[in-house]
Design a protein around this motif. Sequence first.
Motif, mmCIF file in Angstrom:
data_model
loop_
_atom_site.group_PDB
_atom_site.id
_atom_site.type_symbol
_atom_site.label_atom_id
_atom_site.label_comp_id
_atom_site.label_asym_id
_atom_site.label_seq_id
_atom_site.Cartn_x
_atom_site.Cartn_y
_atom_site.Cartn_z
ATOM 1 N N LEU A 1 13.458 3.040 -4.603
ATOM 2 C CA LEU A 1 13.674 4.431 -4.983
ATOM 3 C C LEU A 1 12.370 5.210 -4.876
ATOM 4 N N GLU A 2 12.480 6.505 -4.780
ATOM 5 C CA GLU A 2 11.315 7.382 -4.727
ATOM 6 C C GLU A 2 10.836 7.675 -6.137
ATOM 7 N N ALA B 1 0.834 -1.197 0.000
ATOM 8 C CA ALA B 1 0.000 0.000 0.000
ATOM 9 C C ALA B 1 0.866 1.243 0.000
ATOM 10 N N SER B 2 0.406 2.271 -0.674
ATOM 11 C CA SER B 2 1.068 3.575 -0.752
ATOM 12 C C SER B 2 2.406 3.543 -1.481
ATOM 13 N N THR B 3 2.684 2.502 -2.219
ATOM 14 C CA THR B 3 3.905 2.452 -3.019
ATOM 15 C C THR B 3 3.526 2.376 -4.493
ATOM 16 N N GLY C 1 -12.590 2.520 -9.191
ATOM 17 C CA GLY C 1 -13.137 3.873 -9.157
ATOM 18 C C GLY C 1 -14.650 3.870 -9.079
ATOM 19 N N GLU C 2 -15.272 2.969 -9.832
ATOM 20 C CA GLU C 2 -16.739 2.883 -9.827
ATOM 21 C C GLU C 2 -17.283 2.304 -8.522
ATOM 22 N N LEU C 3 -16.664 1.238 -8.028
ATOM 23 C CA LEU C 3 -17.174 0.564 -6.825
ATOM 24 C C LEU C 3 -16.821 1.285 -5.535
ATOM 25 N N TYR C 4 -15.573 1.736 -5.442
ATOM 26 C CA TYR C 4 -15.068 2.259 -4.173
ATOM 27 C C TYR C 4 -14.665 3.725 -4.230
ATOM 28 N N GLY C 5 -14.744 4.334 -5.419
ATOM 29 C CA GLY C 5 -14.328 5.723 -5.551
ATOM 30 C C GLY C 5 -12.832 5.910 -5.372
ATOM 31 N N ARG C 6 -12.065 4.835 -5.609
ATOM 32 C CA ARG C 6 -10.618 4.888 -5.377
ATOM 33 C C ARG C 6 -9.861 4.219 -6.528
ATOM 34 N N ALA C 7 -9.921 4.811 -7.689
ATOM 35 C CA ALA C 7 -9.128 4.305 -8.815
ATOM 36 C C ALA C 7 -7.663 4.619 -8.545
ATOM 37 N N PHE C 8 -6.776 3.818 -9.094
ATOM 38 C CA PHE C 8 -5.338 4.076 -8.954
ATOM 39 C C PHE C 8 -4.764 4.341 -10.341
ATOM 40 N N PRO C 9 -3.742 5.204 -10.429
ATOM 41 C CA PRO C 9 -3.155 5.504 -11.736
ATOM 42 C C PRO C 9 -2.436 4.291 -12.326
ATOM 43 N N VAL C 10 -2.632 4.080 -13.609
ATOM 44 C CA VAL C 10 -1.901 3.064 -14.360
ATOM 45 C C VAL C 10 -1.164 3.816 -15.461
ATOM 46 N N VAL C 11 0.155 3.800 -15.408
ATOM 47 C CA VAL C 11 0.976 4.543 -16.357
ATOM 48 C C VAL C 11 1.693 3.554 -17.271
ATOM 49 N N ARG D 1 -10.254 -2.416 -1.905
ATOM 50 C CA ARG D 1 -11.303 -2.477 -0.878
ATOM 51 C C ARG D 1 -10.719 -2.463 0.526
ATOM 52 N N GLN D 2 -9.577 -3.122 0.698
ATOM 53 C CA GLN D 2 -8.941 -3.207 2.019
ATOM 54 C C GLN D 2 -7.907 -2.100 2.250
ATOM 55 N N HIS D 3 -7.892 -1.097 1.371
ATOM 56 C CA HIS D 3 -6.948 0.018 1.468
ATOM 57 C C HIS D 3 -5.499 -0.473 1.443
ATOM 58 N N GLN D 4 -5.218 -1.481 0.653
ATOM 59 C CA GLN D 4 -3.878 -2.048 0.524
ATOM 60 C C GLN D 4 -3.348 -1.978 -0.906
ATOM 61 N N ALA D 5 -4.040 -1.283 -1.773
ATOM 62 C CA ALA D 5 -3.635 -1.209 -3.183
ATOM 63 C C ALA D 5 -2.415 -0.317 -3.346
#
Length: 94
Positions: free
Chosen positions: A80-81, A3-5, A56-66, A31-35
């Motif tokens: 690395l950062e 999560a958060s990486t 994004g549709e289900l939980y309002g939390r889409a993540f960027p895919v680059v 869903r478990q805030h571990q994405a």
Amino acid sequence: MAASTIVSSPRSRAVSRGSSTTTTILLEAVRQHQAPAAIILPKVASVIALASIVAGELYGRAFPVVVLASSAPLADHDGLEATITADTSVRIEG
């Protein structure tokens, strides 16, 4: 999952063998805030993009895919950062 990486896959073969299980695992992580905060890929992986869209549709939390340009190398940047800007520029420091 970290999560958060920002997660990256330097090999295109690793992302091309996805299945609906990949989407399910990513959705459960959201869903478990571990994405992951974002996913960086060397080529398009529809199952990962689908997971972000559905999250994004289900939980309002889409993540960027680059997806990097074909000329941009994606080497091992473990620990690395990285920063992804609104225009999807990727900056790796360290």
